[in-house]
Design a protein around this motif. Structure first.
Motif, mmCIF file in Angstrom:
data_model
loop_
_atom_site.group_PDB
_atom_site.id
_atom_site.type_symbol
_atom_site.label_atom_id
_atom_site.label_comp_id
_atom_site.label_asym_id
_atom_site.label_seq_id
_atom_site.Cartn_x
_atom_site.Cartn_y
_atom_site.Cartn_z
ATOM 1 N N GLU A 161 1.863 8.402 -9.937
ATOM 2 C CA GLU A 161 0.639 8.173 -9.193
ATOM 3 C C GLU A 161 -0.601 8.258 -10.084
ATOM 4 O O GLU A 161 -1.506 7.445 -9.982
ATOM 5 C CB GLU A 161 0.544 9.207 -8.066
ATOM 6 C CG GLU A 161 -0.714 9.055 -7.241
ATOM 7 C CD GLU A 161 -0.613 9.758 -5.899
ATOM 8 O OE1 GLU A 161 0.476 10.238 -5.560
ATOM 9 O OE2 GLU A 161 -1.619 9.814 -5.196
ATOM 10 N N ARG A 167 3.239 4.194 -7.906
ATOM 11 C CA ARG A 167 3.941 5.271 -7.241
ATOM 12 C C ARG A 167 5.309 4.744 -6.867
ATOM 13 O O ARG A 167 5.458 4.006 -5.912
ATOM 14 C CB ARG A 167 3.132 5.626 -6.000
ATOM 15 C CG ARG A 167 3.628 6.800 -5.324
ATOM 16 C CD ARG A 167 2.635 7.956 -5.448
ATOM 17 N NE ARG A 167 2.433 8.553 -4.137
ATOM 18 C CZ ARG A 167 3.421 9.126 -3.454
ATOM 19 N NH1 ARG A 167 4.640 9.172 -3.949
ATOM 20 N NH2 ARG A 167 3.186 9.640 -2.275
ATOM 21 N N ALA A 171 8.858 12.335 -2.929
ATOM 22 C CA ALA A 171 9.664 13.426 -2.386
ATOM 23 C C ALA A 171 9.963 13.092 -0.937
ATOM 24 O O ALA A 171 9.086 13.169 -0.092
ATOM 25 C CB ALA A 171 8.889 14.733 -2.487
ATOM 26 N N THR A 172 11.191 12.684 -0.652
ATOM 27 C CA THR A 172 11.543 12.334 0.717
ATOM 28 C C THR A 172 12.336 13.473 1.350
ATOM 29 O O THR A 172 12.915 14.293 0.653
ATOM 30 C CB THR A 172 12.363 11.027 0.782
ATOM 31 O OG1 THR A 172 13.513 11.180 -0.042
ATOM 32 C CG2 THR A 172 11.552 9.845 0.313
ATOM 33 N N PRO A 408 0.171 -8.516 -12.413
ATOM 34 C CA PRO A 408 0.179 -7.276 -11.635
ATOM 35 C C PRO A 408 -0.498 -6.158 -12.439
ATOM 36 O O PRO A 408 -0.169 -5.962 -13.608
ATOM 37 C CB PRO A 408 1.665 -6.978 -11.448
ATOM 38 C CG PRO A 408 2.358 -8.272 -11.698
ATOM 39 C CD PRO A 408 1.527 -9.012 -12.687
ATOM 40 N N MET B 1 -5.254 8.028 -3.270
ATOM 41 C CA MET B 1 -4.010 7.292 -2.913
ATOM 42 C C MET B 1 -4.040 5.928 -3.586
ATOM 43 O O MET B 1 -5.039 5.221 -3.529
ATOM 44 C CB MET B 1 -3.948 7.175 -1.393
ATOM 45 C CG MET B 1 -2.849 6.291 -0.846
ATOM 46 S SD MET B 1 -1.178 6.940 -0.917
ATOM 47 C CE MET B 1 -1.320 8.385 0.134
ATOM 48 N N ASN B 2 -2.969 5.607 -4.250
ATOM 49 C CA ASN B 2 -2.901 4.291 -4.916
ATOM 50 C C ASN B 2 -2.674 3.204 -3.889
ATOM 51 O O ASN B 2 -2.145 3.443 -2.823
ATOM 52 C CB ASN B 2 -1.716 4.223 -5.862
ATOM 53 C CG ASN B 2 -1.841 5.212 -6.976
ATOM 54 O OD1 ASN B 2 -2.722 6.044 -6.951
ATOM 55 N ND2 ASN B 2 -0.976 5.112 -7.924
ATOM 56 N N SER B 3 -3.041 2.000 -4.276
ATOM 57 C CA SER B 3 -2.679 0.884 -3.414
ATOM 58 C C SER B 3 -1.246 0.476 -3.738
ATOM 59 O O SER B 3 -0.570 1.083 -4.549
ATOM 60 C CB SER B 3 -3.642 -0.264 -3.627
ATOM 61 O OG SER B 3 -3.659 -0.587 -4.990
ATOM 62 N N PRO B 5 1.821 -1.025 -5.374
ATOM 63 C CA PRO B 5 2.051 -1.541 -6.723
ATOM 64 C C PRO B 5 2.185 -3.055 -6.673
ATOM 65 O O PRO B 5 2.897 -3.588 -5.818
ATOM 66 C CB PRO B 5 3.373 -0.905 -7.141
ATOM 67 C CG PRO B 5 3.703 0.109 -6.126
ATOM 68 C CD PRO B 5 2.853 -0.129 -4.917
ATOM 69 N N ALA B 6 1.450 -3.708 -7.547
ATOM 70 C CA ALA B 6 1.385 -5.164 -7.443
ATOM 71 C C ALA B 6 2.719 -5.831 -7.749
ATOM 72 O O ALA B 6 2.952 -6.959 -7.336
ATOM 73 C CB ALA B 6 0.303 -5.676 -8.374
ATOM 74 N N ASP B 7 3.605 -5.138 -8.483
ATOM 75 C CA ASP B 7 4.875 -5.824 -8.784
ATOM 76 C C ASP B 7 5.895 -5.658 -7.676
ATOM 77 O O ASP B 7 6.979 -6.184 -7.747
ATOM 78 C CB ASP B 7 5.525 -5.349 -10.088
ATOM 79 C CG ASP B 7 4.646 -4.498 -10.947
ATOM 80 O OD1 ASP B 7 3.895 -3.708 -10.372
ATOM 81 O OD2 ASP B 7 4.735 -4.624 -12.167
ATOM 82 N N VAL B 8 5.567 -4.883 -6.657
ATOM 83 C CA VAL B 8 6.523 -4.708 -5.570
ATOM 84 C C VAL B 8 6.248 -5.765 -4.518
ATOM 85 O O VAL B 8 5.126 -5.900 -4.039
ATOM 86 C CB VAL B 8 6.384 -3.295 -4.958
ATOM 87 C CG1 VAL B 8 7.301 -3.130 -3.787
ATOM 88 C CG2 VAL B 8 6.660 -2.252 -6.014
ATOM 89 N N PRO B 71 1.699 2.517 -1.013
ATOM 90 C CA PRO B 71 2.940 2.315 -1.751
ATOM 91 C C PRO B 71 4.109 2.575 -0.813
ATOM 92 O O PRO B 71 4.067 3.544 -0.048
ATOM 93 C CB PRO B 71 2.900 3.371 -2.858
ATOM 94 C CG PRO B 71 1.506 3.895 -2.878
ATOM 95 C CD PRO B 71 0.919 3.649 -1.519
ATOM 96 N N ILE B 73 6.938 3.919 -1.139
ATOM 97 C CA ILE B 73 7.553 5.247 -1.239
ATOM 98 C C ILE B 73 6.752 6.277 -0.439
ATOM 99 O O ILE B 73 7.319 7.210 0.127
ATOM 100 C CB ILE B 73 7.726 5.670 -2.725
ATOM 101 C CG1 ILE B 73 8.429 7.027 -2.877
ATOM 102 C CG2 ILE B 73 6.377 5.752 -3.441
ATOM 103 C CD1 ILE B 73 9.866 7.025 -2.520
ATOM 104 N N ALA B 74 5.436 6.087 -0.340
ATOM 105 C CA ALA B 74 4.617 7.041 0.418
ATOM 106 C C ALA B 74 4.958 6.953 1.902
ATOM 107 O O ALA B 74 4.930 7.954 2.627
ATOM 108 C CB ALA B 74 3.142 6.774 0.184
ATOM 109 N N GLU B 77 8.319 8.656 2.421
ATOM 110 C CA GLU B 77 8.156 10.118 2.415
ATOM 111 C C GLU B 77 7.793 10.619 3.810
ATOM 112 O O GLU B 77 8.372 11.577 4.299
ATOM 113 C CB GLU B 77 7.049 10.530 1.428
ATOM 114 C CG GLU B 77 7.460 10.466 -0.025
ATOM 115 C CD GLU B 77 6.313 10.808 -0.973
ATOM 116 O OE1 GLU B 77 6.588 11.254 -2.079
ATOM 117 O OE2 GLU B 77 5.138 10.618 -0.611
#
Lengths: 783, 173
Positions: A161, A167, A171-172, A408, B1-3, B5-8, B71, B73-74, B77
């Motif tokens: 991050e 990111r 942690a899930t 990107p 908080m990130n935006s 990821p552009a490659d996803v 993101p 993953i957030a 979570e």
């Protein structure tokens, strides 16, 4: 004593601290050992492992040193009974679920958990219940996971991050079921992902390529410099006997901080590639055959007698090799020497500074108010520099791009001006004009009024106290580089921004200083004999009688590989000094002299800030391969040339250093003539591309783990959705692309980052090596 | 908080979320400042789960991530942390028997035992016909005065006996 300095006492020792510092920073600076897992000096404070609990006088309970700001006259005890009990208690909890698999764990011997458990743990646990098990998901070819070992410090999550800007790990779950991972099986995409291996305090994240191959205490360590980009990241090479086992970062705050790119970390695998040259090869009756050194050297000397000689040297070889290449060429009477293999426009080369450089120090990239990057995929081309630039963006700096496509990014850019590459000149023209630059010498060009985006970029550069205009790899490779350079120069002048260049490859800056150029001698002086030689493109466009190739793989490195192959085929003789047998050499070389490469020979690299860094030879080259400086020495002897009798490679460095004493770094120049503006092209379809991150030099191209990662597999014809629609194609279809008679089939990829009228086909890959120019006309049709 | 990821590559929200879901999510988003869209993530996940027979697929979570510019993953979570989100397919009726202290003292173990035997499944499992999902209830449902109790879909049932449980569950479609 300034106002923000305070006094505290730790373990009876009075210490000076700055207001706002965390206790652990002060104890670290004083060399007082406080155990920790989640704290890392480059990451935000999480305070979730609780290992650094210490006793603070007047506090009712132990406090975490990583999250406790120092206060005036604070009295701290890091090893009192209370502190020790707290640390011991934390340790016991951390070990509850941690497996006792140290004997088979790669981290064993260099594990923070192991070390701290030795100091603070007990020999027995009160915990008798079952331990939890976490099933692993595959997260790519670079990082091996064993998440049962994870202690949830979240360093890797915070790294993604805060530093990498992507990111991917999280942690899930909750409570006992928390696990660190990607949740879904996926390869991580960050180009600096390997750093999580270093910051992981346990064996949960380890390096996959070197997994189970050595124990940490059996390895020996040597400092080195990564040869893969113009940052010159400092690394340690770890060797198991005489082979390189792995590469890790070597801290250097002014260069790479504590990080390295995955390319720096995993490229070493390419050293052991099966096409490493172990013996000299000579062509007899049209067939390459092994030969002894004396036969090969005398044959090479024979072939190089011609004055119609071209020397093409890769910008990834050492400074000493670059210097000797040009010295040999010039001693033989030829100024046809070039390292700019990927460049196609040389028309402004006389206005170029003595060496392309960043125009500032690397850490200045962290505090820019505004920057415009022209033709740069900095995130993949100079990953560590990009991490610094990202910090500027996070602080509110306006970072903008003019590029032949969207790339990107790991931060939010202010303006992204992406257009077909033939329009990049006019986009930049619009910005320079909006900034008020006098461009009359280039002519008044209709339709270049620009819009608000150009205005905003110009405005940000003018307003920014610390502003920069940076030219990237794709600007240098652009067919109108002279115009881009001219306009960038004018823009920097009028806005007061620093003009900077991101040298393309590991030793591009060094190649300029070494004089591996047709128009410049070492030290940036004019070429001897008053006459500039042929540029790389000229040497390839009209074949010469003989070529000397040093570390160059023209099918991957040349701006026009198809033409380069024709030139080699038409040449009378081709002599190569190379570490690997590539396709162009096996087809066209008459003599190949096997050379040592990274880690096997002494060599110097000059980074983007003009910093000279050397690394020593630490392993033996395979078979009969020899350090290239020795090859040059013997070859010169055979050719009866004087001045090559060096007794050590350091003597070569010293000779060049003396020649470079007067070099003044500076990028702003006066152009003798303004390059003529050229209209955007009319063709409906153009090719554009780049050399992807893992195709930039011979070592990286042969590193299997990097090639297997997402950035490695790049042989696609990528087009925007609208373009696919026009051609009635869908993703996954196969297309045939034709360039100057060469035809290649590639799978189609949908990518709306690519401008319309354009197909993105990278260079430097075996699949595209037979194509022509990177930025040129192309035909695309369904295969 | 990130935006993001552009490659996803994320799905376009409208290809995964229903028009109704999007409308509701946007209503939630409108309650928060523009640069804090992620504040709507709990509501958005509830809405997404509701449209999908009570569970969140990765695709749905990705669509929520795209909608809220988070993101992925957030979002995973959050969805994996809260017990009111299911991240695997479950039966269409969610039966949550409270086993917290008050209900336990009032005999919730007998109720759990009874229901498990009735359907031949353990807590956390669903019946093969996809009708009943026995949720593991982690927290007190705040109806202690009526224990033992359970929540079926969104309705509370208190003072349970095995017979009463049968009656309630048998009446479900």
């Amino acid at each position: 004593m300034s106002d923000d300095t305070i006094q505290i006492t730790v373990d009876g020792t009075p210490l000076t601290a700055k207001r706002g510092q965390m206790l652990i920073e002060v104890t670290d600076a004083a060399g007082i050992d406080v155990p920790r897992f989640c704290y890392h000096k480059k990451l935000s404070v999480a305070a979730n492992c609780r290992m650094c609990l210490v006793e603070v006088e007047k506090a009712p309970k132990p406090l975490p040193a990583c999250a406790t700001p120092v206060m005036p006259d604070m009295v701290v005890r890091t090893a009192s009974k209370l502190a020790r009990e707290a640390q011991k208690g934390t340790m016991e909890f951390l070990l509850i679920n941690h497996p006792l698999d140290c004997p088979i764990c790669d981290q064993g011997g260099e594990c923070e958990l192991q070390d701290v458990a030795m100091g603070y743990g007990s020999s027995a646990s009160q915990y008798t219940e079952g331990k939890r098990v976490v099933f692993d998901k595959y997260i790519g070819p670079l990082i091996a996971t064993e998440m049962t070992r994870c202690i949830h410090c979240t360093r890797c999550v915070r790294f993604g991050e805060e530093i990498a800007g992507i990111r991917e790990l999280g942690a899930t779950g909750r409570g006992e079921n928390v696990r660190i991972g990607t949740y879904i099986a996926k390869s991580v995409v960050s180009e600096v992902s390997g750093n999580v291996i270093d910051i992981c305090p346990v064996g949960a994240l380890t390096a996959r390529p070197s997994r189970y191959t050595a124990r940490a205490w059996e390895l020996s360590q040597q400092p080195a410099v990564s040869p893969h980009d113009c940052v010159g990241s400092n690394v340690f090479v770890h060797m198991d006997g005489s082979t390189v086992n792995r590469v890790i970062p070597r801290e250097n705050e002014s260069i790479n901080e504590v990080w390295i790119a995955d390319r720096d970390r995993f490229s070493y695998q390419g050293l052991k590639s099966s096409d490493r040259l172990q013996v000299p090869l000579v062509r007899i009756d049209g067939k390459l055959q092994p030969a002894d050194w004396s036969t090969a050297l005398s044959m090479a000397a024979d072939k190089l007698q011609d004055r119609d000689l071209g020397v093409l040297v890769a910008p990834s070889v050492t400074l000493e090799e670059l210097y000797l290449s040009q010295k040999l060429g010039r001693a033989l009477g030829s100024n046809n020497i070039d390292h700019r293999l990927g460049q196609s426009d040389f028309s402004a080369q006389d206005s170029a500074p003595p060496m392309p450089w960043l125009g500032m120090q690397l850490n200045d990239l962290e505090s820019l108010d505004a920057a415009l990057l022209i033709g740069s995929n900095i995130r993949k081309d100079q990953p560590i520099a990009a991490l610094r630039l990202r910090k500027s963006a996070l602080k509110g700096g306006a970072i903008s791009f003019i590029n032949p496509r969207h790339f990107p990014l790991h931060f939010e850019a202010a303006e992204l001006i992406a257009s077909r590459h033939d329009r990049m000149v006019s986009e930049l023209y619009c910005v320079a004009r909006a900034a008020g630059a006098d461009l009359s010498a280039m002519g008044d060009i209709p339709g270049t009024e620009g819009d608000e985006r150009h205005q905003r970029v110009a405005q940000s550069l003018k307003a920014g106290e610390r502003a920069a205009v940076l030219l990237g790899n794709l600007a240098v490779q652009h067919p109108r580089y002279a115009q881009l350079h001219y306009l960038a120069n004018a823009l920097a002048r009028v806005t007061g921004a620093t003009l900077g260049m991101l040298p393309e490859r590991g030793n591009t800056a060094g190649a300029w200083l070494a004089g591996a150029l047709p128009h410049r001698a070492p030290g940036g002086k004019a070429a001897p004999a008053g006459e500039a030689g042929l540029t790389a493109a000229q040497m390839i466009a009209s074949p010469l009688k003989s070529y000397l190739l040093v570390g160059a793989e023209l099918e991957f490195d040349a701006a026009n590989p198809a033409q380069a192959m024709d030139a080699l085929a038409a040449a009378g003789s081709v002599v190569a000094i190379s570490s690997y047998l590539c396709d162009s050499l096996s087809r066209h070389a008459d003599v190949i002299l096997p050379a040592a490469t990274f880690t096997e020979t002494f060599g110097t690299y000059v980074n983007a800030t003009g910093h000279w860094q050397s690394s020593r030879g630490m392993t033996n080259p395979p078979g009969d391969a020899r350090p290239a400086w020795k090859i040059f020495r013997v070859l010169a002897e055979q050719l009866q040339l004087e001045g090559f009798a060096y007794d050590s490679p350091e003597a070569i460095t010293r000779e060049l250093q003396a020649l470079c004493r007067d070099v003044q770094l500076g990028n702003l120049t006066e152009f003798s003539t303004a390059p003529a503006y050229s209209e955007p092209r009319e063709e409906a379809m153009l090719r554009a591309g780049e050399t992807p991150i893992y195709a930039t030099d011979p070592i990286v191209r042969r590193a299997p783990a990097l090639q297997k990662s997402l950035d490695g597999a790049q042989a696609f014809a990528s087009m925007a959705g609208a373009e696919l629609h026009k051609l009635s194609l869908a993703e996954g279809d196969s297309v045939s692309v034709k360039q100057n008679g060469a035809e290649v089939r590639l799978p189609v990829k949908l990518n709306d980052d690519i401008p319309e009228g354009c197909v993105w086909i990278p260079a430097g890959l075996p699949e595209t090596a037979s194509l022509g120019e990177l930025f040129g006309v192309i035909e695309v049709s369904r295969a | 908080m990130n935006s993001v990821p552009a490659d996803v590559r994320l799905p376009r929200p409208e290809t995964v979320l229903s028009a109704h879901s999007i409308e509701e999510i946007e209503e939630w988003m409108s309650r928060f400042p523009d640069d804090q869209k992620q504040s709507a993530v709990l509501a958005a996940l509830s809405i997404a789960q509701h449209q999908n027979q009570g569970w969140l697929s990765t695709e749905l979570m990705d669509a929520v991530a795209a909608k809220l510019q988070m993101p992925p993953i957030a979002v995973y979570e959050v969805a994996s942390f809260y017990s009111m989100f299911e991240t695997r397919p479950v039966g269409r009726h969610c039966v949550a028997i409270c086993t917290n202290i008050s209900c336990m003292l009032m005999g919730s173990d007998t109720i759990v035992e009874h229901v498990q035997n009735k359907y031949g499944i353990r807590l956390g499992e669903s019946t093969d016909d996809g009708r009943i999902y026995l949720k593991v209830e982690e927290e007190c449902l705040a109806a202690c005065c009526g224990g033992p109790m359970m929540q079926v879909d969104h309705v509370y049932h208190t003072r349970l006996t095995p017979a009463k449980v049968d009656e309630i569950l048998d009446s479900l479609d």
